[in-house]
Scaffold this motif. Structure first.
Motif, PDB file in Angstrom:
ATOM      1  N   ARG A 182      69.312 -35.404  52.080  1.00 30.16           N
ATOM      2  CA  ARG A 182      70.545 -35.125  51.354  1.00 30.16           C
ATOM      3  C   ARG A 182      70.379 -35.278  49.840  1.00 30.16           C
ATOM      4  NH1 ARG A 182      75.719 -38.212  53.472  1.00 30.16           N
ATOM      5  NH2 ARG A 182      75.016 -37.123  55.357  1.00 30.16           N
ATOM      6  N   PRO A 183      69.728 -36.370  49.346  1.00 33.72           N
ATOM      7  CA  PRO A 183      69.503 -36.445  47.896  1.00 33.72           C
ATOM      8  C   PRO A 183      68.614 -35.327  47.363  1.00 33.72           C
ATOM      9  CG  PRO A 183      69.280 -38.614  48.901  1.00 33.72           C
ATOM     10  CD  PRO A 183      69.373 -37.636  50.020  1.00 33.72           C
TER      11      PRO A 183
ATOM     12  N   LYS B 111      68.353 -32.259  48.594  1.00 36.81           N
ATOM     13  CA  LYS B 111      69.180 -31.052  48.530  1.00 36.81           C
ATOM     14  C   LYS B 111      70.114 -31.105  47.327  1.00 36.81           C
ATOM     15  CE  LYS B 111      69.198 -29.755  53.430  1.00 36.81           C
ATOM     16  NZ  LYS B 111      70.021 -29.558  54.654  1.00 36.81           N
ATOM     17  N   GLY B 112      70.618 -32.307  47.028  1.00 33.62           N
ATOM     18  CA  GLY B 112      71.460 -32.438  45.846  1.00 33.62           C
ATOM     19  C   GLY B 112      70.710 -32.103  44.570  1.00 33.62           C
ATOM     20  N   MET B 113      69.438 -32.548  44.483  1.00 32.35           N
ATOM     21  CA  MET B 113      68.624 -32.211  43.315  1.00 32.35           C
ATOM     22  C   MET B 113      68.373 -30.714  43.242  1.00 32.35           C
ATOM     23  SD  MET B 113      65.793 -35.275  43.094  1.00 32.35           S
ATOM     24  CE  MET B 113      65.010 -34.422  41.722  1.00 32.35           C
TER      25      MET B 113
ATOM     26  N   ARG C 178      70.320 -28.329  44.367  1.00 32.73           N
ATOM     27  CA  ARG C 178      71.548 -27.681  43.900  1.00 32.73           C
ATOM     28  C   ARG C 178      71.729 -27.874  42.393  1.00 32.73           C
ATOM     29  NH1 ARG C 178      73.585 -29.773  48.839  1.00 32.73           N
ATOM     30  NH2 ARG C 178      74.371 -31.623  47.725  1.00 32.73           N
ATOM     31  N   GLN C 179      71.371 -29.066  41.893  1.00 31.71           N
ATOM     32  CA  GLN C 179      71.471 -29.313  40.457  1.00 31.71           C
ATOM     33  C   GLN C 179      70.545 -28.385  39.682  1.00 31.71           C
ATOM     34  OE1 GLN C 179      73.277 -31.174  38.533  1.00 31.71           O
ATOM     35  NE2 GLN C 179      74.282 -32.706  39.819  1.00 31.71           N
TER      36      GLN C 179
ATOM     37  N   THR D 103      71.973 -24.872  39.767  1.00 33.89           N
ATOM     38  CA  THR D 103      73.124 -24.783  38.868  1.00 33.89           C
ATOM     39  C   THR D 103      72.677 -24.735  37.412  1.00 33.89           C
ATOM     40  OG1 THR D 103      74.476 -26.016  40.451  1.00 33.89           O
ATOM     41  CG2 THR D 103      75.266 -25.918  38.183  1.00 33.89           C
TER      42      THR D 103
ATOM     43  N   ILE E 141      71.357 -32.629  34.993  1.00 30.80           N
ATOM     44  CA  ILE E 141      71.536 -33.556  36.098  1.00 30.80           C
ATOM     45  C   ILE E 141      71.831 -34.965  35.590  1.00 30.80           C
ATOM     46  CG2 ILE E 141      69.064 -34.056  36.256  1.00 30.80           C
ATOM     47  CD1 ILE E 141      69.400 -34.295  39.274  1.00 30.80           C
TER      48      ILE E 141
ATOM     49  N   SER F 168      70.700 -41.660  41.974  1.00 33.88           N
ATOM     50  CA  SER F 168      70.134 -42.065  43.257  1.00 33.88           C
ATOM     51  C   SER F 168      69.802 -43.554  43.247  1.00 33.88           C
ATOM     52  CB  SER F 168      68.872 -41.248  43.553  1.00 33.88           C
ATOM     53  OG  SER F 168      68.268 -41.689  44.756  1.00 33.88           O
TER      54      SER F 168
ATOM     55  N   GLU G 252      64.771 -37.881  39.299  1.00 36.72           N
ATOM     56  CA  GLU G 252      65.973 -37.421  38.611  1.00 36.72           C
ATOM     57  C   GLU G 252      65.893 -37.707  37.108  1.00 36.72           C
ATOM     58  OE1 GLU G 252      69.338 -37.857  42.172  1.00 36.72           O
ATOM     59  OE2 GLU G 252      69.150 -39.394  40.627  1.00 36.72           O
TER      60      GLU G 252
END
Length: 472
Positions: free
Chosen positions: A183-184, A186-188, A190-191, A194, A206, A210, A219
């Motif tokens: 999940r983290p 995938k969040g990166m 998406r960042q 974007t 970003i 985390s 990150e």
């Protein structure tokens, strides 16, 4: 699912847990076999004690005792005397003997695996120690079909339990990996996506949050890189806008200075002593300003055409350059030398190569004249199997340290007062367009040497497909 991180982690977890269970299964089955045989020895001993208590036991009761013990006969050694206590007919002869008194772990595992693999029933002799030291040893004979069935049932239960444990463990680990790792990540992702949509928007950078140290470091590094890239893009945009403005100003200023230059030509004809004394300085100032505008405009022309390669006689081209420069020498003691064979040909864009050599010779001429000492400028050429080499050397004072440090940096590598340093930058770009290199070979009090290196190709091919030239 197998092409995802969590899916592969799930499959690998199941495989590794099953592998661990298999490693546990082998000694477990061996231990089960040993316990099974020891229990048969114990039952046989109990049956034999019943017979010893009453010698007049009936044959039916003896048969029942052997059947309950699941053996054919029982031999008990007491006081060094070997005594057959119970016996029954055997379906076949004894096929193997196993002594459990001092059996090693390897022997127990080997015998257990052999029994599982071999489906043929067999009568075996088993020797062990009597319970509670009720004799020296006890020996039984038994059939192996029941033993093998019990071992297979036990093994299947172990494997089923192992499969259940592995699936449950894998699912728990799968959920943990999804929660704390996938999940983290995938969040990166998406960042990054974007930010890539509009990298100049600082709000899309970003924000590290985390709690995992490794992901937090990733990150932080990503945020630093994005911040630097956003700043660089903004600076690039400002420089592009500034460059466009400078080009427009230089164009208009050049036109105005050109008109002023025409007026200075008439001022020089004045007989006034003061005008005669100041006019040359005014002419020189306006000339330098015009040169600055022209150099800036030339550097800003990103549409510099790709070289049109053709067969070029280098001797003729260099002769034109030197003839042009001789007109600018005046009364100064400066000589020119050419060391180029008359039949020396190379493949290049003649117009662009002329500009490069002219710029190098002009720089050398200006340096020698500024020094006030006599000098010589020489242009020579050579070749090897891979390239043509053109050397422009002079006996001038050499390049100062600042000019060497920023030799090919626009607006910083100028040597003369009021110079822009664009001449060498543009020359380098033209040579790169040929796939070659322009480099400073040496410089010092004895003079300076520049080399133009052009790669060889098929000299008989007068033209080649043109390359797109990158903007300077």
């Amino acid at each position: 699912m197998l092409n995802t991180l969590s899916g592969r982690f799930l499959v690998l977890t199941i495989i590794f847990v099953m592998l661990a269970e298999v490693l546990i299964f082998v000694p477990s089955v061996a231990r089960f076999r040993e316990d099974y045989l020891l229990s048969r020895l114990e039952r046989a001993q109990i049956a034999s004690l019943a017979l010893l208590a009453d010698d007049m036991i009936s044959p039916d009761l003896e048969e029942e005792l052997l059947r309950n013990a699941e053996v054919f006969n029982v031999v008990l050694r007491r006081d060094e005397a070997r005594q057959l206590i119970l016996s029954a007919p055997m379906p076949q002869s004894i096929g193997a003997t196993f002594d459990l008194r001092d059996a090693s772990a390897f022997a127990l595992i080997r015998d257990a695996m052999t029994r599982i693999v071999d489906p043929e029933p067999q009568v075996i002799r088993v020797i062990g120690d009597p319970v509670r030291k009720a004799g020296l040893l006890i020996e039984i004979t038994m059939e192996t079909s029941g033993l093998r069935r019990a071992m297979i049932d036990y093994g299947l239960r172990i494997l089923l339990l192992s499969a259940l444990i592995s699936v449950v463990t894998a699912m728990l680990l799968f959920l943990a990996v999804q929660r704390f790792l996938v999940r983290p990540i995938k969040g990166m992702v998406r960042q990054v996506q974007t930010y890539a949509a509009d990298p100049e928007d600082a709000r899309r950078i970003i924000q590290p949050k985390s709690s995992l140290r490794e992901l937090r470091q990733a990150e932080d590094a990503l945020a630093k890189m994005q911040s630097q890239l956003t700043s660089a893009l903004k600076q690039k945009e400002r420089l592009a806008q500034l460059g466009g403005a400078v080009a427009k100003i230089s164009h208009d200023l050049r036109n105005m200075l050109t008109s002023a230059q025409l007026f200075t030509d008439r001022i020089e004809l004045s007989e006034d002593p003061g005008v005669k004394r100041l006019a040359p300085k005014l002419v020189n100032s306006i000339t330098r300003a015009v040169h600055l505008c022209e150099s800036t405009l030339a550097f800003g022309r990103v549409e510099e055409p790709a070289p049109r390669l053709e067969r070029v006689c280098l001797a003729d081209l260099v002769s034109d350059v030197i003839d042009s420069e001789r007109l600018s020498v005046g009364d100064h003691d400066l000589s020119f030398a050419e060391d180029i064979p008359a039949d020396f040909h190379l493949r290049a864009d003649s117009e662009q190569l002329y500009r490069v050599i002219f710029n190098l010779v002009r720089n050398a001429r200006q340096a020698i004249i500024r020094s006030g000492a006599p000098g010589e400028i020489s242009v020579a050429a050579s070749e090897d199997e891979e390239q043509w080499i053109v050397r422009v050397s002079d006996t001038g004072p050499g390049l100062p340290p600042k000019a060497q440090e920023f030799l090919f940096t626009p607006f910083q590598g100028g040597v003369s007062k009021g110079g822009t340093g664009l001449g060498l930058v543009i020359s380098q770009e033209l040579v790169r367009g040929h796939g070659g290199q322009l480099r400073l070979r040496q410089t010092g009090a004895d003079g300076t040497v520049f080399e133009i290196c052009l790669p060889k190709g098929d000299l008989n091919a007068l033209t080649v497909p043109q390359r797109d030239k990158a903007a300077p």
